[in-house]
Design an enzyme around this catalytic site. Structure first.
Site, PDB file in Angstrom:
ATOM      1  CB  SER A 141      66.466  51.017  63.046  1.00  0.00           C
ATOM      2  OG  SER A 141      66.071  52.210  63.691  1.00  0.00           O
ATOM      3  CE1 TYR A 154      65.071  48.288  67.876  1.00  0.00           C
ATOM      4  CE2 TYR A 154      66.195  50.275  67.142  1.00  0.00           C
ATOM      5  CZ  TYR A 154      65.178  49.347  67.004  1.00  0.00           C
ATOM      6  OH  TYR A 154      64.282  49.481  65.973  1.00  0.00           O
TER       7      TYR A 154
HETATM    8  P1  NAD Z   1      56.194  45.039  66.744  1.00  0.00           P
HETATM    9  O1  NAD Z   1      56.416  44.916  68.221  1.00  0.00           O
HETATM   10  O2  NAD Z   1      54.907  45.559  66.239  1.00  0.00           O
HETATM   11  O3  NAD Z   1      56.490  43.639  66.023  1.00  0.00           O
HETATM   12  C1  NAD Z   1      57.581  42.828  66.380  1.00  0.00           C
HETATM   13  C2  NAD Z   1      57.366  41.441  65.831  1.00  0.00           C
HETATM   14  O4  NAD Z   1      58.473  40.619  66.241  1.00  0.00           O
HETATM   15  C3  NAD Z   1      56.099  40.763  66.377  1.00  0.00           C
HETATM   16  O5  NAD Z   1      55.513  39.968  65.369  1.00  0.00           O
HETATM   17  C4  NAD Z   1      56.652  39.883  67.503  1.00  0.00           C
HETATM   18  O6  NAD Z   1      55.820  38.767  67.809  1.00  0.00           O
HETATM   19  C5  NAD Z   1      57.961  39.448  66.865  1.00  0.00           C
HETATM   20  N1  NAD Z   1      58.899  38.930  67.857  1.00  0.00           N
HETATM   21  C6  NAD Z   1      59.365  39.528  68.981  1.00  0.00           C
HETATM   22  N2  NAD Z   1      60.178  38.677  69.634  1.00  0.00           N
HETATM   23  C7  NAD Z   1      60.235  37.530  68.905  1.00  0.00           C
HETATM   24  C8  NAD Z   1      60.917  36.290  69.059  1.00  0.00           C
HETATM   25  N3  NAD Z   1      61.705  36.040  70.112  1.00  0.00           N
HETATM   26  N4  NAD Z   1      60.736  35.351  68.111  1.00  0.00           N
HETATM   27  C9  NAD Z   1      59.921  35.561  67.053  1.00  0.00           C
HETATM   28  N5  NAD Z   1      59.265  36.716  66.843  1.00  0.00           N
HETATM   29  C10 NAD Z   1      59.428  37.688  67.769  1.00  0.00           C
HETATM   30  O7  NAD Z   1      57.426  45.950  66.241  1.00  0.00           O
HETATM   31  P2  NAD Z   1      57.690  46.741  64.872  1.00  0.00           P
HETATM   32  O8  NAD Z   1      57.755  48.168  65.230  1.00  0.00           O
HETATM   33  O9  NAD Z   1      56.788  46.277  63.787  1.00  0.00           O
HETATM   34  O10 NAD Z   1      59.196  46.279  64.596  1.00  0.00           O
HETATM   35  C11 NAD Z   1      59.557  45.401  63.539  1.00  0.00           C
HETATM   36  C12 NAD Z   1      61.007  45.657  63.175  1.00  0.00           C
HETATM   37  O11 NAD Z   1      61.141  46.988  62.691  1.00  0.00           O
HETATM   38  C13 NAD Z   1      61.972  45.521  64.349  1.00  0.00           C
HETATM   39  O12 NAD Z   1      63.167  44.899  63.938  1.00  0.00           O
HETATM   40  C14 NAD Z   1      62.218  46.959  64.741  1.00  0.00           C
HETATM   41  O13 NAD Z   1      63.458  47.125  65.371  1.00  0.00           O
HETATM   42  C15 NAD Z   1      62.184  47.628  63.381  1.00  0.00           C
HETATM   43  N6  NAD Z   1      61.967  49.065  63.428  1.00  0.00           N
HETATM   44  C16 NAD Z   1      60.826  49.591  63.983  1.00  0.00           C
HETATM   45  C17 NAD Z   1      60.644  50.968  63.998  1.00  0.00           C
HETATM   46  C18 NAD Z   1      59.421  51.604  64.566  1.00  0.00           C
HETATM   47  O14 NAD Z   1      59.402  52.844  64.695  1.00  0.00           O
HETATM   48  N7  NAD Z   1      58.370  50.873  64.889  1.00  0.00           N
HETATM   49  C19 NAD Z   1      61.626  51.803  63.455  1.00  0.00           C
HETATM   50  C20 NAD Z   1      62.780  51.237  62.911  1.00  0.00           C
HETATM   51  C21 NAD Z   1      62.922  49.868  62.896  1.00  0.00           C
END
Ligand code: NAD
Length: 259
Positions: A141, A154
């Site tokens: 991130s 985080y």
């Molecule tokens: P999201 O909530 O849409 O998706 C998260 C996914 O992780 C889902 O499929 C969920 O079922 C899965 N998950 C959660 N806990 C779990 C567990 N214990 N075991 C297995 N699967 C699990 O979130 P997102 O925004 O798509 O985030 C995905 C990644 O991107 C994360 O690592 C997040 O930190 C990173 N990220 C997101 C953003 C943002 O702005 N959305 C920015 C930077 C980084």
């Protein structure tokens, strides 16, 4: 890339789903993982197979449980033969000041956002090195590069994941295996919508106003990074153009970390 096989953790939603779709479009077999409605997950799996003529499967491993992670890898090898691409994407968020941060939320964020990537990498990297080809893509991130308040677990996890990316790259250097991290800024997914909704409720403003202040505070482009852009970035890292790129970060943050 046709015929390669990828595991994408947390691919039932958001960024992981976007990356799994982009890899499938590039001809890669995908093992989906994550939580959610069984019918919706099966519809996604079947859609990827039908649209892109690849193999798609699903394993519900909980990323807090090392034995379930090992079973995810074993099931992928049993179904597709080997794991060529690993995308460590599963993640959760919790926001609180350090003095109020619940111990169990610290443990859960570190387990899912950091330790799970150690367990998946440990299970696949030896085989990749032996076969002389592999790609590991860690979804860190902008919060792996800079900090914000109320996100101690985080930000510790995402900085740690960049450290793990560098070690993996060094240990795999010259073997045909690369490891890099993608650093997104704000992306409109359920993880961020929860933060927008909390902000709207806290400040008594509309979702539109909360969205605009969330972007305006941090992301100078005032545009969300899209899951399609992140899918294309992951495909790039898995391709020949990135064969000599390892141990580094690809940042899609609308100039957030340039400040
Ligand atoms: P999201 O909530 O849409 O998706 C998260 C996914 O992780 C889902 O499929 C969920 O079922 C899965 N998950 C959660 N806990 C779990 C567990 N214990 N075991 C297995 N699967 C699990 O979130 P997102 O925004 O798509 O985030 C995905 C990644 O991107 C994360 O690592 C997040 O930190 C990173 N990220 C997101 C953003 C943002 O702005 N959305 C920015 C930077 C980084």
């Amino acid at each position: 890339m046709r015929g390669r096989t990828a595991i994408v953790t947390g691919s039932t939603s958001g960024i992981g789903k976007g990356i799994a779709t982009a890899l499938a479009e590039a001809g890669v077999n995908v093992m989906l993982n994550g939580f959610g409605d069984a019918g919706e997950i099966e519809a996604l799996r079947a859609d990827l197979e039908a649209r892109f003529k690849i193999g798609a499967a699903y394993h519900g491993a909980d990323m807090t449980k090392p034995e379930e992670i090992r079973d995810l890898v074993a099931a992928t090898e049993a179904r597709f033969g080997q794991v060529d691409i690993l995308v460590n994407n599963a993640g959760i968020q919790h926001t609180d000041l350090i003095e109020d941060f619940p111990d169990d939320r610290w443990d859960a964020v570190i387990a899912i956002n950091l330790s799970s990537s150690f367990h998946t990498t440990k299970a696949v990297v030896g085989g990749m090195k032996q076969r002389g080809w592999g790609r590991i893509v860690n979804i860190s991130s902008v919060h792996g590069l800079v900090a914000s308040v109320q996100k101690v677990a985080y930000i510790a996890a995402k900085h740690g994941l960049i450290g793990m990316t560098k070690v993996t790259a060094l240990e795999a250097a010259g073997s045909g295996v690369t490891c890099n991290a993608i650093c997104p800024g704000w992306v409109k997914t359920p993880l961020v919508m929860a933060q927008i909704e909390a902000r709207a409720e806290r400040d008594g403003i509309s979702i539109e106003q909360a969205t605009s202040t969330l972007l305006g505070e941090k992301q100078p482009s005032e545009q969300f990074t899209t899951i399609e852009q992140l899918g294309a970035a992951a495909v790039f890292l898995c391709g020949d153009a990135a064969a000599n790129m390892s141990g580094t970060t690809l940042t899609l943050d609308g100039a957030w970390s340039a400040q």
